[in-house]
Write an enzyme that holds these catalytic residues in place. Structure first.
Site, mmCIF file in Angstrom:
data_model
loop_
_atom_site.group_PDB
_atom_site.id
_atom_site.type_symbol
_atom_site.label_atom_id
_atom_site.label_comp_id
_atom_site.label_asym_id
_atom_site.label_seq_id
_atom_site.Cartn_x
_atom_site.Cartn_y
_atom_site.Cartn_z
ATOM 1 C CG HIS A 24 -2.106 1.087 1.364
ATOM 2 N ND1 HIS A 24 -2.616 1.828 2.178
ATOM 3 C CD2 HIS A 24 -3.286 1.474 0.303
ATOM 4 C CE1 HIS A 24 -2.750 3.013 1.852
ATOM 5 N NE2 HIS A 24 -4.067 2.527 0.612
ATOM 6 C CG ASP A 73 18.447 11.131 -10.583
ATOM 7 O OD1 ASP A 73 18.930 10.031 -10.522
ATOM 8 O OD2 ASP A 73 18.598 12.320 -10.145
ATOM 9 C CE LYS A 126 -1.720 5.439 0.142
ATOM 10 N NZ LYS A 126 -2.167 4.067 -1.252
#
EC number: 2.7.8.-
Length: 482
Positions: free
Chosen positions: A400, A407, A402
């Protein structure tokens, strides 16, 4: 004769349904064109029933509610942002943020998202660990506790939270809770009865107490924020419910990402909560004071901006942030999202990055929690796999998280998924963080997740049945409204 009347009735229903569909989806001049055609497909394929679906899923937040959100005071944050727009990096080492300057300025311009430095940030990926730390901080609260979640379920952990908040309210701590009625499975008034009796304030986000026509699925409060005494903040992907601690067999272990923040970044979270609270309640309005916005002495190494987005704003701030991150990467892009349903601009940016030699890795769940959404996610995952991009399915439980890392420099963690709903429909909040140490830590966490993941190759998708591929393709057609 009877057949003639049946044919005539069917033709009239078809004509009426078509005209009604056109009037329904085209009357909103601000609706995205892809969403318009997706809703036309639903309304034409499912006569009459399609309008019920639209009533629940397609209507936007009322204009007066959006106006209420737009007119809230930003509580002094706007003055700080204005100063930073004149000299973006006045509070930090300019040499350290040469490449990030345009990125920081984007959020200052769009969202008045102030840049704060020297934040202490802990990354929490396990629900039990996250709630243990959060509850400990809540127990230590002296002045106030502000809580905002999309989901606060009436289950074991939900009631543990409410009981703890009730104890603090009884001890004289100011307690406020915002929850989304749809995400929380209703108002659950009995659940909050004792908290309210103890002086705690509880509000359903932008939801009138008695209004049948407020029943809709879109435009909900998907944010997850906790602010304690104005100096400790929690932001990320966890909601409040037993499933987020791995207690539901359907999902198994719950893998998410949340941040515990100490530093001036908490003040930006507080401002977000104040705005949401003042737009939601008709009673007590919050105002700027040193008790809620104290001076914080933190010694961390993380610079950050708290960025919000939602249908109350003309600019899709978090979406632009995601697009900017992917576009400015030079070496690597790492993405985790449970609902990977990007629009064409995001897909193009990812594919261009990969073709330019940038290593792109995307991780999605291996199991669904929303079937149409998951099939659409599989479709886009297969497209990326065909491009030679590394796509992984997390197998240990439900993913779940996000997050985006580029870089080893810039990190995004928050509530916004990589989908059109988070880009344009829901109210979201993310932390965008500038720290090499934090980025390296996030990538180490991703590498650890790879131990419980499967690489999804073109051969993997080629072995899927024709029926499954059809469901993926059909779900993809509905992505603008999922």
């Amino acid at each position: 004769m009877v057949e003639h009347w049946v044919v005539l009735i069917v033709e009239l229903v078809f004509i009426f349904n078509t005209l009604a569909a056109i009037l329904t989806v085209f009357r909103d001049r601000y609706r995205d064109i892809t969403s318009i055609w997706a809703w036309m497909l639903v309304l034409l394929l499912f006569p009459i029933v399609g309008f019920l679906i639209y009533y629940l899923f397609g209507r936007k937040l009322s204009g007066d509610r959006i106006f209420t959100m737009q007119t809230q005071q930003t509580l002094g944050i706007d003055r700080i942002a204005e100063n930073q727009q004149q000299e973006v990096l006045s509070a930090v080492d300019p040499d350290h943020f040469v490449e990030e300057q345009s990125f920081i300025r984007l959020f200052l311009q769009n969202e008045q998202a102030i840049l704060t430095n020297q934040n202490e940030v802990d990354v929490l990926t396990d629900g039990n660990d996250m709630f243990e730390k959060m509850f400990a901080d809540i127990r230590a609260a002296k002045h106030h506790i502000n809580v905002e979640f999309y989901t606060i379920y009436n289950d074991q952990i939900g009631n543990e939270l409410v009981d703890l908040l009730t104890q603090k309210a009884e001890a004289g701590v100011r307690v406020r809770v915002i929850f989304d009625a749809w995400g929380s499975g209703g108002r659950n008034s009995r659940m909050y009865k004792q908290l309210r009796a103890a002086g705690g304030k509880v509000e359903a986000f932008l939801m009138p107490k008695w209004h049948l026509f407020s029943l809709h699925v879109n435009n909900h409060d998907h944010r997850k924020l906790v602010i304690i005494d104005g100096n400790i903040g929690y932001i990320g992907g966890f909601n409040v419910g037993d499933q987020y601690l791995g207690r539901l067999k359907k999902f198994g272990y719950w893998r998410d990402t949340h941040l515990r923040v100490v530093g001036d970044g908490v003040l930006a979270m507080q401002s977000r909560f104040f705005t949401d609270w003042n737009a939601t309640t008709d009673n007590e309005k919050l105002e700027f004071s040193e008790n809620y916005f104290p001076s914080i002495n933190a010694s961390g190494d993380v610079a950050m901006q708290i960025v919000s987005s939602g249908p109350d704003a003309d600019t899709r701030q978090i979406y632009q942030g995601y697009l900017r991150m992917i576009s400015m990467a030079h070496e690597s892009i790492t993405i985790q999202s449970p609902y990977f349903i990007p629009n064409s601009a995001i897909m193009d940016a990812i594919e261009i990055a990969a073709r330019s030699g940038i290593r792109v890795r995307v991780m999605i769940p291996s199991k669904p929690d929303h079937m149409f959404v998951y099939r659409a996610t599989e479709y886009y995952a297969s497209v990326l796999a065909q491009e030679g991009i590394e796509v992984y399915a997390y197998n240990k439980g439900f993913l779940h998280s996000k997050t985006i890392v580029i870089d080893d420099k810039i990190v995004s963690v928050g509530s916004a998924n990589m989908d059109i709903r988070s880009f344009a429909l829901n109210f979201e909040v993310n932390a965008f963080l500038y720290s090499r140490n934090l980025a390296l830590k996030m990538n180490r966490i991703f590498e650890k997740d790879l131990e419980n993941s499967t690489l999804l190759t073109p051969k993997y998708f080629a072995k899927q049945s024709s029926w499954l591929r059809f469901k993926q393709f059909f779900s993809r057609l509905l992505t603008p409204i999922l």
